[in-house]
Write a protein that holds these residues in place. Sequence first.
Motif, PDB file in Angstrom:
ATOM      1  N   GLU A   1       5.073  -9.902   9.953  1.00  0.00           N
ATOM      2  CA  GLU A   1       4.214  -9.406   8.872  1.00  0.00           C
ATOM      3  C   GLU A   1       2.766  -9.332   9.347  1.00  0.00           C
ATOM      4  OE1 GLU A   1       4.945 -11.083   4.914  1.00  0.00           O
ATOM      5  OE2 GLU A   1       6.649 -12.146   5.788  1.00  0.00           O
ATOM      6  N   GLY A   2       2.124  -8.204   9.067  1.00  0.00           N
ATOM      7  CA  GLY A   2       0.759  -7.980   9.536  1.00  0.00           C
ATOM      8  C   GLY A   2      -0.317  -8.118   8.488  1.00  0.00           C
ATOM      9  N   ALA A   3       0.031  -8.569   7.279  1.00  0.00           N
ATOM     10  CA  ALA A   3      -0.983  -8.777   6.246  1.00  0.00           C
ATOM     11  C   ALA A   3      -2.001  -9.802   6.756  1.00  0.00           C
ATOM     12  CB  ALA A   3      -0.327  -9.275   4.960  1.00  0.00           C
ATOM     13  N   PRO A   4      -3.283  -9.652   6.379  1.00  0.00           N
ATOM     14  CA  PRO A   4      -3.818  -8.855   5.270  1.00  0.00           C
ATOM     15  C   PRO A   4      -4.183  -7.416   5.615  1.00  0.00           C
ATOM     16  CG  PRO A   4      -5.578 -10.157   6.220  1.00  0.00           C
ATOM     17  CD  PRO A   4      -4.335 -10.510   6.981  1.00  0.00           C
ATOM     18  N   TRP A   5      -3.758  -6.927   6.782  1.00  0.00           N
ATOM     19  CA  TRP A   5      -4.072  -5.560   7.170  1.00  0.00           C
ATOM     20  C   TRP A   5      -2.902  -4.630   6.872  1.00  0.00           C
ATOM     21  CZ3 TRP A   5      -9.008  -5.490   8.056  1.00  0.00           C
ATOM     22  CH2 TRP A   5      -9.633  -6.611   8.617  1.00  0.00           C
ATOM     23  N   GLY A   6      -3.220  -3.357   6.588  1.00  0.00           N
ATOM     24  CA  GLY A   6      -2.203  -2.330   6.477  1.00  0.00           C
ATOM     25  C   GLY A   6      -1.658  -2.066   5.093  1.00  0.00           C
ATOM     26  N   GLY A   7      -2.089  -2.811   4.092  1.00  0.00           N
ATOM     27  CA  GLY A   7      -1.547  -2.651   2.750  1.00  0.00           C
ATOM     28  C   GLY A   7      -2.291  -1.635   1.911  1.00  0.00           C
ATOM     29  N   SER A   8      -1.870  -1.508   0.660  1.00  0.00           N
ATOM     30  CA  SER A   8      -2.520  -0.584  -0.280  1.00  0.00           C
ATOM     31  C   SER A   8      -3.775  -1.182  -0.879  1.00  0.00           C
ATOM     32  CB  SER A   8      -1.542  -0.217  -1.404  1.00  0.00           C
ATOM     33  OG  SER A   8      -1.160  -1.390  -2.126  1.00  0.00           O
ATOM     34  N   ARG A   9      -3.973  -2.503  -0.682  1.00  0.00           N
ATOM     35  CA  ARG A   9      -5.174  -3.186  -1.166  1.00  0.00           C
ATOM     36  C   ARG A   9      -5.755  -4.021  -0.037  1.00  0.00           C
ATOM     37  NH1 ARG A   9      -1.386  -4.314  -5.143  1.00  0.00           N
ATOM     38  NH2 ARG A   9      -1.293  -6.544  -4.683  1.00  0.00           N
ATOM     39  N   ILE A  10      -7.042  -4.317  -0.145  1.00  0.00           N
ATOM     40  CA  ILE A  10      -7.691  -5.125   0.885  1.00  0.00           C
ATOM     41  C   ILE A  10      -8.798  -5.962   0.255  1.00  0.00           C
ATOM     42  CG2 ILE A  10      -9.464  -3.440   1.535  1.00  0.00           C
ATOM     43  CD1 ILE A  10      -8.781  -4.281   4.497  1.00  0.00           C
ATOM     44  N   ARG A  11      -8.987  -7.163   0.773  1.00  0.00           N
ATOM     45  CA  ARG A  11     -10.036  -8.037   0.252  1.00  0.00           C
ATOM     46  C   ARG A  11     -11.409  -7.478   0.597  1.00  0.00           C
ATOM     47  NH1 ARG A  11      -6.775 -12.257   2.720  1.00  0.00           N
ATOM     48  NH2 ARG A  11      -8.519 -12.741   4.127  1.00  0.00           N
ATOM     49  N   PRO A  12     -12.394  -7.687  -0.258  1.00  0.00           N
ATOM     50  CA  PRO A  12     -13.723  -7.092  -0.030  1.00  0.00           C
ATOM     51  C   PRO A  12     -14.330  -7.447   1.322  1.00  0.00           C
ATOM     52  CG  PRO A  12     -13.573  -7.974  -2.255  1.00  0.00           C
ATOM     53  CD  PRO A  12     -12.322  -8.392  -1.557  1.00  0.00           C
ATOM     54  N   GLU A  13     -14.126  -8.689   1.786  1.00  0.00           N
ATOM     55  CA  GLU A  13     -14.745  -9.117   3.036  1.00  0.00           C
ATOM     56  C   GLU A  13     -14.084  -8.505   4.267  1.00  0.00           C
ATOM     57  OE1 GLU A  13     -11.672 -12.388   2.082  1.00  0.00           O
ATOM     58  OE2 GLU A  13     -12.996 -10.982   1.010  1.00  0.00           O
ATOM     59  N   LEU A  14     -12.945  -7.793   4.069  1.00  0.00           N
ATOM     60  CA  LEU A  14     -12.250  -7.180   5.199  1.00  0.00           C
ATOM     61  C   LEU A  14     -12.381  -5.660   5.238  1.00  0.00           C
ATOM     62  CD1 LEU A  14      -8.922  -9.250   5.179  1.00  0.00           C
ATOM     63  CD2 LEU A  14     -10.972  -9.622   6.576  1.00  0.00           C
ATOM     64  N   VAL A  15     -13.120  -5.086   4.305  1.00  0.00           N
ATOM     65  CA  VAL A  15     -13.242  -3.627   4.226  1.00  0.00           C
ATOM     66  C   VAL A  15     -13.785  -3.046   5.528  1.00  0.00           C
ATOM     67  CG1 VAL A  15     -14.513  -1.761   3.089  1.00  0.00           C
ATOM     68  CG2 VAL A  15     -13.384  -3.501   1.713  1.00  0.00           C
ATOM     69  N   PHE A  16     -14.674  -3.754   6.186  1.00  0.00           N
ATOM     70  CA  PHE A  16     -15.270  -3.251   7.425  1.00  0.00           C
ATOM     71  C   PHE A  16     -14.200  -2.872   8.449  1.00  0.00           C
ATOM     72  CE2 PHE A  16     -14.427  -7.606   8.554  1.00  0.00           C
ATOM     73  CZ  PHE A  16     -14.203  -7.596   9.928  1.00  0.00           C
ATOM     74  N   GLY A  17     -13.056  -3.565   8.436  1.00  0.00           N
ATOM     75  CA  GLY A  17     -12.016  -3.333   9.417  1.00  0.00           C
ATOM     76  C   GLY A  17     -11.252  -2.041   9.238  1.00  0.00           C
ATOM     77  N   LEU A  18     -11.500  -1.309   8.151  1.00  0.00           N
ATOM     78  CA  LEU A  18     -10.845  -0.020   7.952  1.00  0.00           C
ATOM     79  C   LEU A  18     -11.440   1.068   8.837  1.00  0.00           C
ATOM     80  CD1 LEU A  18     -10.460  -0.087   4.061  1.00  0.00           C
ATOM     81  CD2 LEU A  18      -8.812  -0.813   5.795  1.00  0.00           C
ATOM     82  N   ASP A  19     -12.538   0.747   9.502  1.00  0.00           N
ATOM     83  CA  ASP A  19     -13.173   1.643  10.472  1.00  0.00           C
ATOM     84  C   ASP A  19     -12.694   1.251  11.869  1.00  0.00           C
ATOM     85  OD1 ASP A  19     -14.761   3.072  12.180  1.00  0.00           O
ATOM     86  OD2 ASP A  19     -16.674   2.357  11.370  1.00  0.00           O
TER      87      ASP A  19
END
Length: 359
Positions: A153-171
């Motif tokens: 399992e690769g959460a918290p990455w790759g899902g339909s939702r993401i925690r605010p402090e991890l938004v930067f990683g979508l780039d």
Amino acid sequence: MIRVGVVGAGGWADGSHLPALAALEAFEVTAVATTKQAGADRAAAAHGVRHAFADAGELARHPEVDLVVVSVKASGHAAVIRAALDAGKHVVSEWPLGVDADEAGELTEAATAAGVVHAVVLQGHHAPSARFAADLLADGRIGTLESVALVAEGAPWGGSRIRPELVFGLDPAEGTDILTIMAGHFLATLERVAGPMAEVSARLPRTHDRVLVTGTERTVPNATPSHVLLHGLLASGATASVAVHGGHGPIQDAFLLKLVGSDGTLTATPVQRGTFIHWGDWDVRIGDDVLTMPDSYRTVPAGVRSGPPANIAALYQEVARAIAEGRQPQPSFETALRHHRLLAAVERSAADGTTQKIA
């Protein structure tokens, strides 16, 4: 005594590096740094550290710092590492070493030229269960290794939702996503057990072009993969199949590792449900037999034998030995560079549909 300065003391390091270092007699944390002085002062007070800085370069240049720990966002690693190297200090960097293989190569070359000890935090290299499983294979307990399969399992990455402090990683430019962080650690652990990958064929599906920021009604664009799927060959000739599926958590089963040999099959699952493969203990079985790992595989003090500090403390033990013996520790920046090249091969394969050799 090795005097340590921790850059990024208010984040991940607070619950991992700092407890690990505090448990080891060979180290003393003498300085901490965060992006703001007030945060550095709080971290210093919480951990009984006498020097606090808002500037990583100032920490690196301080005469009471022998080793610099880099525990900031991946996109900030290079600047802190270069500051440490310019000051002639040993370096322990969190994984990933850089945002991509090119930057990792530049940092590895610079560290080699500086002549300092350099290490990267790939926890699976020192995980007791991974070392135990590797020794079982080396001892021929399942015969000749024929195939390896890992589902994780690769959460918290790759899902339909993401925690605010991890938004930067979508780039992708940040170097922090399901491929670099989750699959990166998982593949490093797999290789610690079964040996290096020699070639890969991969796919990196992106299920969600936009994701919801948890706790808000806001969606943000996503340019990173949702899943990591690969097949390949190990250097030994054994086949490998890896599926890292993304999500937003919580983690459930975490992972299943299966090693099929000519004389038997070894399976590994987490002892504590929801624990990543590079963090916690494994339930190791050959066939129907449950194998008990000898206590000799546990080298760190009892107070840091669980959670993230455990395998990080084991890495620091290796770093202390390397400094005393005048050699590079494992895993070093060279190890990290080779691992960056593996992930780059995964990306190339996914982009053009070819099988890629690992440089």
